[in-house]
Enzyme design. Structure first.
Site, mmCIF file in Angstrom:
data_model
loop_
_atom_site.group_PDB
_atom_site.id
_atom_site.type_symbol
_atom_site.label_atom_id
_atom_site.label_comp_id
_atom_site.label_asym_id
_atom_site.label_seq_id
_atom_site.Cartn_x
_atom_site.Cartn_y
_atom_site.Cartn_z
ATOM 1 N N LYS A 1 0.785 -1.239 -0.578
ATOM 2 C CA LYS A 1 -0.048 0.062 -0.027
ATOM 3 C C LYS A 1 1.288 1.295 0.389
ATOM 4 C CE LYS A 1 -4.137 1.931 3.244
ATOM 5 N NZ LYS A 1 -5.162 2.080 3.780
ATOM 6 N N SER B 1 -9.486 2.307 2.601
ATOM 7 C CA SER B 1 -8.619 2.248 1.853
ATOM 8 C C SER B 1 -8.229 1.986 1.060
ATOM 9 C CB SER B 1 -8.298 4.186 2.668
ATOM 10 O OG SER B 1 -7.017 2.960 3.716
ATOM 11 N N SER C 1 -10.179 -0.436 6.416
ATOM 12 C CA SER C 1 -9.486 -0.475 5.496
ATOM 13 C C SER C 1 -8.366 -1.514 4.992
ATOM 14 C CB SER C 1 -8.571 1.050 5.965
ATOM 15 O OG SER C 1 -9.512 1.647 5.746
#
Length: 509
Positions: A75, A150, A174
């Protein structure tokens, strides 16, 4: 079968090289990227360099660990030295960190092959990956729908086999929410089990780094690689790390599993409720004892989170002022430069949360909002503690509904409700895992399994038992045959064994 284990076997038997595997995944990544937009940065050169290093170790007769040579996606809010780290924000569009996050350093030392940095909601603030300043990631199961957020890029990359496993961060759901939307396994570990050093902060008391994988075993293996004390993180726990693979026993007879009644009622979609109730019945058929649990303070979880998280964000994001790093807008004065830089650098959702947090922390409202939210957070923790006096793990839906259409939830409140079922776990600092438990109209549904502090092994055991007795995790999005199955010549699209949607027998508690 674990994808990591299968590839490891091919590497040690020299059936395939790490470079061959890396090239196959990079090729698939490039092939699907125009449709999915999972990645902000692709690190092909680094990946091939890391893969060749693993091959050299094998040729030298060195024994390699299970993670060596395995393609990994990261990420893009985890700092990677010498590689752009943007947090999907204009503010950090060209930022190249001078240091490496602890988790990526540990995985690099284990021989993992980093194929790229994945897309996310800006500064990890969002539930759909639509808040990225650069692109919208699509859900591999339906390109018109969101992958969740997210960590939507990481979840989509694993679901589409652009990488074997991925790292995400979880502040209010997330990791688990996009795992549910994309039909993969995602784990938020106990707060402090995994180092946050090098994770760009959103809400420091809630953020936690965790793994995505196709199977529970893949997630357990990646967790093994990142868990453990780190002196560079002041919140890191000094605890002994168990062998999580030892927890993967498909036997849960006698386990007490609590069903959070408050999360299966109003707000939970009909199809999701039916799939989760069927999963609960299946766990009962595997020998678990099912109890209904009341957690009355959970109804305040969303409001509590959206005071605490923005308050911490408003403090953490004050550092982005155009002075030391990141975007800088020219202006006639220092104050004007601050204003112009932050106005252009931050997107609407980030600005919204900074304003909410600043308001909650202001002198006139601190006691009424922030202090009261912290008290409710304590009540939520106490509800969990009472529940774990009676049960080994808790279960609930991961999300109220399957993935929604892109652009469908422009109202902030409707978007915030996506995390209704995951937020309490972050507020209490507990481990939570999502794994597939069904489908509705071709879209995956996730089952959330929650454990007490540092009880990842129990969570993994229950998840593994469920996974091994169903076939939901073997389903693939309609994107062609993934690299491992191409090599084995065995494409699979099985149906699940457990189809029952009847309610399970429960004893009240």
């Amino acid at each position: 079968m674990s994808v990591i284990r299968a590839l490891h076997r091919q590497l040690v038997t020299k059936e395939r090289s790490a470079e061959e595997i890396a090239r196959e995944y990079l090729e698939r990544l490039a092939q699907l990227e125009p449709q999915l937009k999972s990645f902000i940065t692709v690190t092909e050169e680094l990946a091939l360099q890391q893969a060749k290093a693993v091959d050299a170790r094998i040729r030298a007769g060195e024994e390699i660990g299970p993670l060596a040579g395995i393609p990994l996606a990261v990420k893009d809010n985890l700092c990677t030295q010498g590689i752009r780290t943007t947090c999907a924000s204009r503010m950090l569009e060209g930022f190249i960190p001078p240091y490496e996050s602890t988790v990526t350093a540990r995985l690099a030392a284990a021989g993992m092959v980093t194929v790229g940095k994945t897309n996310l909601d800006e500064f990890a603030m969002g539930s759909s990956t639509e808040n990225s300043a650069f692109q919208r990631t699509a859900n591999p199961w339906d390109l018109t729908r969101v992958p969740g957020g997210s960590s939507g890029g990481s979840a989509a990359a694993v679901a589409a086999d652009q990488a074997v496993v991925a790292l995400g961060s979880d502040t209010g759901g997330s990791i688990r929410q996009p795992a549910a939307f994309c039909g993969v396994v995602g784990l938020k570990p106990t707060y402090g089990l995994v180092s946050r050093y090098g994770l760009v902060a959103f809400a420091s008391s809630l953020d936690q780094v965790g793994p995505f994988g196709r199977t529970v075993e893949d997630v357990a293996l990646l967790l093994q690689g990142i868990a453990g004390h780190d002196p560079l993180d002041s919140t890191s726990l000094k605890v002994e790390i168990p062998d999580y693979s030892q927890a993967l026993i498909p036997e849960i007879k006698g386990f007490k599993i609590g069903v959070i009644r408050d999360l299966l009622g109003e707000g939970c979609g009909e199809e999701t409720r039916a799939a989760v109730q069927a999963a609960i019945q299946h766990l009962e058929e595997l020998g678990a004892e099912i109890l209904e649990i009341d957690c009355p303070s959970f109804r305040y979880g969303l409001a509590t989170y959206y005071i605490i998280a923005p308050s911490e964000a408003s403090s953490n994001l004050a550092r982005y002022d155009g002075v030391k790093y990141g975007l800088r807008e020219p202006a006639d004065s220092l104050l004007a430069m601050y204003g112009k830089t932050r106005a252009r650098g931050f997107g609407p959702e980030v600005k919204r949360r900074i304003m909410i947090g600043t308001y909650a922390l202001s002198a006139g409202y601190y006691d009424a909002y922030y202090l009261k939210a912290q008290k409710v957070r304590t009540l939520i923790k106490q509800d969990f503690l009472r529940a774990f006096e009676k049960v080994d793990v808790l279960v609930s839906p991961t999300t109220p509904t399957p993935a929604f259409k892109a652009g469908e939830r422009e109202d902030p409140l409707s978007m915030y409700l996506c995390d209704l079922m995951t937020i309490p776990v972050n507020l209490a600092g507990l481990p939570g895992l999502s794994l597939p438990c069904g489908f509705a109209n071709g879209l995956p549904i996730g089952l959330q399994i929650i454990g007490n502090v540092l009880q990842e092994s129990k969570v993994l055991r229950v998840a593994y038992a469920y996974e091994q007795s169903t076939d939901w995790h073997k389903r693939r999005p309609p994107l062609g045959q993934p690299p491992l199955e191409q090599a084995q010549g065995t494409a699979q699209q099985p149906k699940a064994k457990s189809k029952s949607t009847k309610g399970s027998k429960k004893s009240k508690s």
